[in-house]
Motif scaffolding. Structure first.
Motif, PDB file in Angstrom:
ATOM      1  N   VAL A   1       0.851  -1.196   0.000  1.00  0.00           N
ATOM      2  CA  VAL A   1       0.000   0.000   0.000  1.00  0.00           C
ATOM      3  C   VAL A   1       0.883   1.241   0.000  1.00  0.00           C
ATOM      4  CG1 VAL A   1      -1.663   1.322   1.365  1.00  0.00           C
ATOM      5  CG2 VAL A   1      -1.890  -1.144   1.205  1.00  0.00           C
ATOM      6  N   SER A   2       0.453   2.277  -0.702  1.00  0.00           N
ATOM      7  CA  SER A   2       1.144   3.569  -0.654  1.00  0.00           C
ATOM      8  C   SER A   2       0.672   4.314   0.587  1.00  0.00           C
ATOM      9  CB  SER A   2       0.846   4.376  -1.923  1.00  0.00           C
ATOM     10  OG  SER A   2       1.331   3.713  -3.069  1.00  0.00           O
ATOM     11  N   ASN A   3       1.428   4.194   1.678  1.00  0.00           N
ATOM     12  CA  ASN A   3       1.035   4.761   2.967  1.00  0.00           C
ATOM     13  C   ASN A   3       1.380   6.249   3.038  1.00  0.00           C
ATOM     14  OD1 ASN A   3       0.552   2.134   4.853  1.00  0.00           O
ATOM     15  ND2 ASN A   3       2.217   1.758   3.424  1.00  0.00           N
ATOM     16  N   PRO A   4       0.399   7.132   3.272  1.00  0.00           N
ATOM     17  CA  PRO A   4       0.702   8.555   3.419  1.00  0.00           C
ATOM     18  C   PRO A   4       1.336   8.843   4.778  1.00  0.00           C
ATOM     19  CG  PRO A   4      -1.644   8.172   3.694  1.00  0.00           C
ATOM     20  CD  PRO A   4      -1.043   6.854   3.314  1.00  0.00           C
ATOM     21  N   ILE A   5       2.431   9.616   4.773  1.00  0.00           N
ATOM     22  CA  ILE A   5       3.168   9.942   5.999  1.00  0.00           C
ATOM     23  C   ILE A   5       3.494  11.425   6.004  1.00  0.00           C
ATOM     24  CG2 ILE A   5       5.345   9.586   7.244  1.00  0.00           C
ATOM     25  CD1 ILE A   5       5.377   6.766   6.306  1.00  0.00           C
TER      26      ILE A   5
END
Length: 240
Positions: free
Chosen positions: A64-68
C-alpha cells in the motif's frame, strides 16, 4: 593620633575598593550565567526530535502507498530517506511503500539553526494486508462463515469486496465473479450484479441448498502497486 586616623582611613578605602571589585565580578558572573542558561534553552529547543505522523494508522502496510507526514521543528532544512519512501511536496508529505521485512527505518538528516547537523532514525512496523472478503448486498463474513439468506435475497444482488479494519480506501471494484449452485454448471458473471440467467436459477433453489460466490475479481483505483490476496468467497445457505 593623625597616623592612626590616616591608617584607618586607608584601611576603609581599601576595604571599599575590595567590596566594589567583588560586586563587579559578581555581576559579570551573573551575566555570564544568564547567557549560558539562554544558550542551553535555545539548544534544547533547536534539538527537538523530528516528528513523524502516520495518517489514519499507527503502522504501515505492505503493498500500500502509505501517506506519511514528517516535520523537524526549528530546523533550517531536513531530508528523509527510506526504502520505498517518496517525497510528495515541500510541506512534509511523503508516501511510503515498504518492501520485505517486519520493520522499515526512516533516516532523517536535518540542519539546525545553530549550525549543527543531526541524524535521527524512526522505525515503523510493517504489516501484511489481510485478504478482502466478498459481500452480497453489503453483507459478508469471509469463507469461514455461512450467510443464511432467502433465495429472493439473491435476485439482482450486488457483489462487492471490502477489507475489515482497514482505513485505506483502495477503491476496490468487482469486475467479475462466479456462482456455484447445486445441480447446475458454474456461472461466470461479468460486472458486480447478478444477471438474468442467475436470477432464473435462484428460483429453483430449495431450503438448505448451498450457494458459493467465488473467484471474485477486483480492480483498484489509483495505483497498480497494491498487492492484495485473493478475495475470500461468499458461502450462502438458503433458508425457507
Amino acid at each position: 593620633m593623625k597616623r592612626l586616623v590616616l591608617f584607618l582611613s586607608l584601611l576603609f578605602l581599601l576595604q571599599s575598593c575590595k567590596s566594589s571589585y567583588s560586586r563587579t565580578e559578581l555581576l559579570k558572573e551573573n551575566k555570564a550565567l544568564k547567557e549560558r542558561i539562554k544558550k542551553l534553552e535555545t539548544a534544547d529547543t533547536v534539538n527537538k526530535e523530528a516528528a513523524l505522523e502516520l495518517k489514519k494508522m499507527n503502522v504501515v502496510f505492505r503493498g500500500v502507498s502509505n501517506p506519511i507526514y514528517i516535520s523537524k521543528p526549528n530546523a533550517v532544512s531536513f531530508e528523509a530517506t527510506a526504502f520505498g519512501l517518496r517525497k510528495l511536496d515541500s510541506l512534509g508529505n511523503y508516501i511510503l511503500s515498504p518492501g520485505t521485512g517486519k520493520t522499515v527505518d526512516i533516516t532523517i538528516k536535518s540542519k539546525l539553526k545553530n549550525g549543527d547537523s543531526l541524524i535521527e532514525t524512526k522505525t515503523l512496523r510493517i504489516k501484511d494486508i489481510s485478504a478482502p472478503i466478498g459481500t452480497i448486498n453489503g453483507i459478508g463474513c469471509g469463507s469461514k462463515c455461512e450467510l443464511k439468506l432467502k433465495k429472493e435475497d439473491l435476485t439482482n444482488s450486488v457483489i462487492n469486496a471490502e477489507m475489515k479494519n482497514f482505513l485505506h480506501d483502495l477503491g476496490m471494484k468487482v469486475i467479475s465473479f462466479k456462482v456455484k449452485m447445486p445441480h447446475f454448471k458454474t456461472l461466470e458473471i461479468n460486472g458486480n450484479k447478478m444477471n438474468v440467467r442467475a436470477n432464473d436459477l435462484f428460483t429453483l433453489l430449495q431450503p438448505n441448498d448451498s450457494v458459493i460466490i467465488f473467484d471474485i475479481k477486483i480492480r483498484l483505483s489509483g495505483s497498480s502497486r497494491y498487492r492484495l490476496k485473493g478475495v475470500a468467497p461468499i458461502v450462502i445457505k438458503i433458508i425457507e
